[in-house]
Design a protein around this motif. Structure first.
Motif, PDB file in Angstrom:
ATOM      1  N   GLY A  15       0.825  -1.193   0.000  1.00 24.87           N
ATOM      2  CA  GLY A  15       0.000   0.000   0.000  1.00 24.87           C
ATOM      3  C   GLY A  15       0.865   1.250   0.000  1.00 24.87           C
ATOM      4  N   THR A  16       0.250   2.369  -0.317  1.00 28.03           N
ATOM      5  CA  THR A  16       0.976   3.640  -0.311  1.00 28.03           C
ATOM      6  C   THR A  16       1.161   4.162   1.108  1.00 28.03           C
ATOM      7  OG1 THR A  16      -1.094   4.842  -0.674  1.00 28.03           O
ATOM      8  CG2 THR A  16       0.213   4.286  -2.625  1.00 28.03           C
ATOM      9  N   ASP A  17       0.262   3.736   2.002  1.00 22.93           N
ATOM     10  CA  ASP A  17       0.346   4.069   3.429  1.00 22.93           C
ATOM     11  C   ASP A  17      -0.411   2.986   4.190  1.00 22.93           C
ATOM     12  OD1 ASP A  17      -2.397   4.675   3.148  1.00 22.93           O
ATOM     13  OD2 ASP A  17      -2.048   6.828   3.077  1.00 22.93           O
ATOM     14  N   GLU A  18      -0.491   3.097   5.486  1.00 23.33           N
ATOM     15  CA  GLU A  18      -1.137   2.055   6.281  1.00 23.33           C
ATOM     16  C   GLU A  18      -2.612   1.910   5.965  1.00 23.33           C
ATOM     17  OE1 GLU A  18      -0.073   2.867  10.372  1.00 23.33           O
ATOM     18  OE2 GLU A  18       1.886   1.907  10.127  1.00 23.33           O
ATOM     19  N   ASP A  19      -3.307   3.017   5.743  1.00 24.35           N
ATOM     20  CA  ASP A  19      -4.732   2.947   5.397  1.00 24.35           C
ATOM     21  C   ASP A  19      -4.934   2.190   4.088  1.00 24.35           C
ATOM     22  OD1 ASP A  19      -5.512   4.378   7.662  1.00 24.35           O
ATOM     23  OD2 ASP A  19      -5.460   6.302   6.626  1.00 24.35           O
ATOM     24  N   ASP A  20      -4.105   2.488   3.092  1.00 24.24           N
ATOM     25  CA  ASP A  20      -4.200   1.822   1.799  1.00 24.24           C
ATOM     26  C   ASP A  20      -3.875   0.336   1.935  1.00 24.24           C
ATOM     27  OD1 ASP A  20      -4.582   1.830  -1.072  1.00 24.24           O
ATOM     28  OD2 ASP A  20      -2.393   1.757  -1.289  1.00 24.24           O
ATOM     29  N   LEU A  21      -2.870   0.010   2.730  1.00 29.63           N
ATOM     30  CA  LEU A  21      -2.506  -1.389   2.946  1.00 29.63           C
ATOM     31  C   LEU A  21      -3.661  -2.156   3.595  1.00 29.63           C
ATOM     32  CD1 LEU A  21      -0.400  -3.681   2.915  1.00 29.63           C
ATOM     33  CD2 LEU A  21       0.284  -2.911   5.193  1.00 29.63           C
ATOM     34  N   VAL A  22      -4.284  -1.582   4.601  1.00 23.47           N
ATOM     35  CA  VAL A  22      -5.400  -2.237   5.279  1.00 23.47           C
ATOM     36  C   VAL A  22      -6.552  -2.453   4.298  1.00 23.47           C
ATOM     37  CG1 VAL A  22      -7.184  -1.949   7.056  1.00 23.47           C
ATOM     38  CG2 VAL A  22      -4.791  -1.436   7.589  1.00 23.47           C
ATOM     39  N   THR A  23      -6.867  -1.452   3.500  1.00 23.47           N
ATOM     40  CA  THR A  23      -7.951  -1.565   2.516  1.00 23.47           C
ATOM     41  C   THR A  23      -7.654  -2.665   1.507  1.00 23.47           C
ATOM     42  OG1 THR A  23      -8.521   0.772   2.757  1.00 23.47           O
ATOM     43  CG2 THR A  23      -9.237  -0.317   0.737  1.00 23.47           C
ATOM     44  N   LYS A  24      -6.446  -2.679   0.977  1.00 32.20           N
ATOM     45  CA  LYS A  24      -6.068  -3.691  -0.020  1.00 32.20           C
ATOM     46  C   LYS A  24      -6.031  -5.088   0.591  1.00 32.20           C
ATOM     47  CE  LYS A  24      -3.516  -0.713  -3.159  1.00 32.20           C
ATOM     48  NZ  LYS A  24      -2.199  -0.353  -3.699  1.00 32.20           N
ATOM     49  N   THR A  25      -5.558  -5.199   1.821  1.00 26.19           N
ATOM     50  CA  THR A  25      -5.498  -6.505   2.480  1.00 26.19           C
ATOM     51  C   THR A  25      -6.900  -7.032   2.743  1.00 26.19           C
ATOM     52  OG1 THR A  25      -3.369  -5.961   3.491  1.00 26.19           O
ATOM     53  CG2 THR A  25      -4.623  -7.771   4.488  1.00 26.19           C
ATOM     54  N   GLN A  26      -7.788  -6.180   3.228  1.00 29.07           N
ATOM     55  CA  GLN A  26      -9.160  -6.615   3.489  1.00 29.07           C
ATOM     56  C   GLN A  26      -9.861  -7.018   2.189  1.00 29.07           C
ATOM     57  OE1 GLN A  26     -10.494  -3.262   5.877  1.00 29.07           O
ATOM     58  NE2 GLN A  26     -10.122  -4.411   7.761  1.00 29.07           N
ATOM     59  N   ALA A  27      -9.586  -6.316   1.096  1.00 32.10           N
ATOM     60  CA  ALA A  27     -10.155  -6.689  -0.200  1.00 32.10           C
ATOM     61  C   ALA A  27      -9.601  -8.040  -0.654  1.00 32.10           C
ATOM     62  CB  ALA A  27      -9.866  -5.607  -1.239  1.00 32.10           C
ATOM     63  N   HIS A  28      -8.313  -8.254  -0.471  1.00 32.63           N
ATOM     64  CA  HIS A  28      -7.688  -9.534  -0.825  1.00 32.63           C
ATOM     65  C   HIS A  28      -8.313 -10.670  -0.023  1.00 32.63           C
ATOM     66  CE1 HIS A  28      -4.639 -12.603  -1.635  1.00 32.63           C
ATOM     67  NE2 HIS A  28      -4.542 -12.761  -0.327  1.00 32.63           N
TER      68      HIS A  28
END
Length: 48
Positions: A15-28
């Motif tokens: 992710g570009t930052d922690e919020d983006d990483l969490v969003t992408k991980t939850q989508a995965h």
């Protein structure tokens, strides 16, 4: 700041930052591992 995570299935999530990483991980998880839901804190605990 943690922006990367390696899923046990072999997928590398970045992710570009922690919020983006969490969003992408939850989508995965929703798409590839139904029934496995993790909180923001749980995701950031295993992220690097």
């Amino acid at each position: 700041m943690k922006t990367r995570l390696n899923c046990p299935c072999g997928e590398q999530i970045q992710g570009t930052d922690e919020d983006d990483l969490v969003t992408k991980t939850q989508a995965h998880l929703k798409e590839n591992h139904p029934g496995h839901e993790y909180s923001r804190d749980e995701i950031l605990f295993i992220a690097y």
